[in-house]
Design a protein around this motif. Structure first.
Motif, PDB file in Angstrom:
ATOM      1  N   LEU A  48       3.033   5.819  -3.093  1.00 23.83           N
ATOM      2  CA  LEU A  48       4.176   6.545  -3.638  1.00 23.83           C
ATOM      3  C   LEU A  48       4.060   6.690  -5.149  1.00 23.83           C
ATOM      4  O   LEU A  48       4.307   7.778  -5.701  1.00 23.83           O
ATOM      5  N   VAL A  49       3.674   5.615  -5.827  1.00 25.51           N
ATOM      6  CA  VAL A  49       3.493   5.671  -7.278  1.00 25.51           C
ATOM      7  C   VAL A  49       2.446   6.720  -7.643  1.00 25.51           C
ATOM      8  O   VAL A  49       2.634   7.533  -8.564  1.00 25.51           O
ATOM      9  N   LYS A  50       1.325   6.717  -6.919  1.00 29.32           N
ATOM     10  CA  LYS A  50       0.280   7.692  -7.201  1.00 29.32           C
ATOM     11  C   LYS A  50       0.767   9.115  -6.950  1.00 29.32           C
ATOM     12  O   LYS A  50       0.472  10.041  -7.732  1.00 29.32           O
ATOM     13  N   ARG A  51       1.520   9.315  -5.867  1.00 29.69           N
ATOM     14  CA  ARG A  51       2.030  10.647  -5.543  1.00 29.69           C
ATOM     15  C   ARG A  51       3.029  11.133  -6.597  1.00 29.69           C
ATOM     16  O   ARG A  51       3.028  12.313  -6.975  1.00 29.69           O
ATOM     17  N   LEU A  52       3.864  10.224  -7.106  1.00 27.64           N
ATOM     18  CA  LEU A  52       4.838  10.596  -8.135  1.00 27.64           C
ATOM     19  C   LEU A  52       4.182  10.789  -9.498  1.00 27.64           C
ATOM     20  O   LEU A  52       4.733  11.464 -10.362  1.00 27.64           O
ATOM     21  N   GLY A  53       3.020  10.157  -9.679  1.00 26.95           N
ATOM     22  CA  GLY A  53       2.321  10.287 -10.949  1.00 26.95           C
ATOM     23  C   GLY A  53       2.822   9.349 -12.023  1.00 26.95           C
ATOM     24  O   GLY A  53       2.390   9.430 -13.177  1.00 26.95           O
ATOM     25  N   GLU A  82      -9.162   3.425  -0.991  1.00 29.39           N
ATOM     26  CA  GLU A  82      -8.085   3.038  -1.897  1.00 29.39           C
ATOM     27  C   GLU A  82      -6.966   2.298  -1.171  1.00 29.39           C
ATOM     28  O   GLU A  82      -6.551   1.203  -1.589  1.00 29.39           O
ATOM     29  N   ILE A  83      -6.459   2.860  -0.089  1.00 32.05           N
ATOM     30  CA  ILE A  83      -5.344   2.237   0.622  1.00 32.05           C
ATOM     31  C   ILE A  83      -5.745   0.894   1.244  1.00 32.05           C
ATOM     32  O   ILE A  83      -4.983  -0.081   1.146  1.00 32.05           O
ATOM     33  N   PRO A  84      -6.922   0.761   1.887  1.00 31.32           N
ATOM     34  CA  PRO A  84      -7.313  -0.575   2.360  1.00 31.32           C
ATOM     35  C   PRO A  84      -7.351  -1.619   1.242  1.00 31.32           C
ATOM     36  O   PRO A  84      -6.984  -2.781   1.461  1.00 31.32           O
ATOM     37  N   ARG A  85      -7.756  -1.218   0.047  1.00 29.34           N
ATOM     38  CA  ARG A  85      -7.780  -2.169  -1.076  1.00 29.34           C
ATOM     39  C   ARG A  85      -6.362  -2.532  -1.507  1.00 29.34           C
ATOM     40  O   ARG A  85      -6.102  -3.674  -1.890  1.00 29.34           O
ATOM     41  N   TRP A  86      -5.446  -1.575  -1.446  1.00 29.80           N
ATOM     42  CA  TRP A  86      -4.050  -1.897  -1.753  1.00 29.80           C
ATOM     43  C   TRP A  86      -3.475  -2.866  -0.729  1.00 29.80           C
ATOM     44  O   TRP A  86      -2.675  -3.731  -1.066  1.00 29.80           O
ATOM     45  N   ILE A  87      -3.866  -2.705   0.535  1.00 28.81           N
ATOM     46  CA  ILE A  87      -3.394  -3.628   1.570  1.00 28.81           C
ATOM     47  C   ILE A  87      -3.881  -5.049   1.279  1.00 28.81           C
ATOM     48  O   ILE A  87      -3.137  -6.024   1.413  1.00 28.81           O
ATOM     49  N   VAL A  88      -5.132  -5.178   0.864  1.00 23.05           N
ATOM     50  CA  VAL A  88      -5.663  -6.494   0.482  1.00 23.05           C
ATOM     51  C   VAL A  88      -4.867  -7.054  -0.696  1.00 23.05           C
ATOM     52  O   VAL A  88      -4.533  -8.247  -0.720  1.00 23.05           O
ATOM     53  N   ALA A 123       0.838  -1.208   0.000  1.00 20.32           N
ATOM     54  CA  ALA A 123       0.000   0.000   0.000  1.00 20.32           C
ATOM     55  C   ALA A 123       0.867   1.250   0.000  1.00 20.32           C
ATOM     56  O   ALA A 123       0.558   2.237  -0.694  1.00 20.32           O
ATOM     57  N   ALA A 124       1.942   1.248   0.792  1.00 24.75           N
ATOM     58  CA  ALA A 124       2.838   2.401   0.821  1.00 24.75           C
ATOM     59  C   ALA A 124       3.478   2.623  -0.548  1.00 24.75           C
ATOM     60  O   ALA A 124       3.611   3.767  -1.011  1.00 24.75           O
ATOM     61  N   TYR A 125       3.851   1.539  -1.206  1.00 25.90           N
ATOM     62  CA  TYR A 125       4.445   1.665  -2.536  1.00 25.90           C
ATOM     63  C   TYR A 125       3.428   2.208  -3.544  1.00 25.90           C
ATOM     64  O   TYR A 125       3.733   3.095  -4.339  1.00 25.90           O
ATOM     65  N   ARG A 126       2.191   1.681  -3.504  1.00 23.14           N
ATOM     66  CA  ARG A 126       1.176   2.177  -4.454  1.00 23.14           C
ATOM     67  C   ARG A 126       0.878   3.656  -4.201  1.00 23.14           C
ATOM     68  O   ARG A 126       0.654   4.427  -5.137  1.00 23.14           O
TER      69      ARG A 126
END
Length: 306
Positions: free
Chosen positions: A8-13, A117-123, A3-6
């Protein structure tokens, strides 16, 4: 970590090119000061703290009252700041969310309307477990008949349902959830056919599962994906820890919940009928998720010495 990586990707665009965690640390550097925030009963918070340390950012972890010192110190050992909230897990989740500022991101496994969004990334990240399971040589030749998965807020259970229900195999296993009797929010929600919150209970030695509300994002999947929901009192978890120790399997009280469920389905006069309906027997292949080592050494010692 996923989730942290996803995030970061979203923040970087863009999806960055990287080969090591050191590369990711350099990508995070322009975003500092940055703080990962979460609420936890133990394991999830340590995972967030571990991820923050690897990326070189701060972590603040909120924990409910009554959390044993060993779990607090384990999270502090990852470099995180720990704040103990005078309230239940659900109250701790609320306090953590309200603590955010413009330099903080909430890495929480409990979804709610507007925070999905983040809970789904954790899953998605929990799918790592299932990649490992699929590579296991034993299960490549003998598929599980029954899968028993522990439930706190439901993210791990959601990942299990998504995996086993999407399996291409025709012999899909039956799926069983297990919760503490004192905080059986999923079982009660299923019984009422609506997601509900339970009042704070008397506590449980299965501290990692001591949650009063099923995650908003997990509920629709769990509602239609399970064959059986169980809620057990702590005596079963204690028996499971001791049984595991005799077999050479080291497991904390929450991690042993799957063993507890299997023992109860075989031994409990009330639940044996459910075990028979599932087909639990000497020829069954049952898959259990053990998600916890000895996170409370003193409590573990008292259980296995008894």
């Amino acid at each position: 970590s996923w989730a942290a990586y996803r995030w970061l990707v979203k923040r970087l665009g863009t999806e960055p090119a990287w080969e090591s965690v050191d590369d990711l640390r350099r990508l995070v550097e322009p975003l500092k000061p940055l703080r990962f925030v979460t609420a936890t009963d133990g394991n999830h918070g340590r995972g967030v703290a571990w991820t923050a340390r690897r990326l070189g950012v701060d972590a603040e972890v909120f924990m409910p009252r009554g959390t044993v010192s060993a779990r607090i110190e384990a999270i502090r050992s990852e470099g995180a700041t720990v704040t103990v909230v005078d309230g239940s897990y659900d109250e701790t989740v609320r306090v953590a969310a309200e603590s955010l500022d413009d330099r903080a991101v909430l890495i929480q496994d409990t979804g709610r309307p507007g925070y999905e969004e983040i809970p789904r990334w954790i899953v998605e990240g929990y799918a790592t477990l299932h990649h490992e399971i699929e590579r296991d040589q034993v299960l490549q030749h003998r598929r599980p008949d029954i899968v028993i998965v522990p439930v706190g807020v439901g993210s791990l259970a959601e990942a299990a349902v998504r995996h086993w229900r999407s399996s291409a195999s025709e012999d899909r296993p039956l799926l069983v959830s297990v919760e503490p009797l004192s905080s059986n929010c999923l079982m009660e929600s299923l019984r009422l056919d609506e997601r509900i919150s339970l009042p704070e209970g008397d506590g449980t030695i299965m501290a990692g599962l001591n949650c009063g509300t099923v995650s908003f994002t997990s509920w629709p999947i769990l509602r239609r994906g399970l064959n059986l929901a169980l809620a057990l009192d702590d005596t079963w978890a204690a028996d499971a820890v001791r049984w595991g120790k005799r077999q050479g399997l080291i497991s904390g009280e929450s991690g042993a919940s799957g063993i507890a469920a299997l023992l109860a389905l075989v031994k409990d006069p009330v639940l044996r009928e459910a075990g028979d309906a599932l087909g639990v027997g000497l020829d069954s292949t049952v898959l259990l998720y053990n998600t916890e080592g000895i996170t409370d050494p003193e409590g573990y010692g008292r259980l296995v010495d008894r």
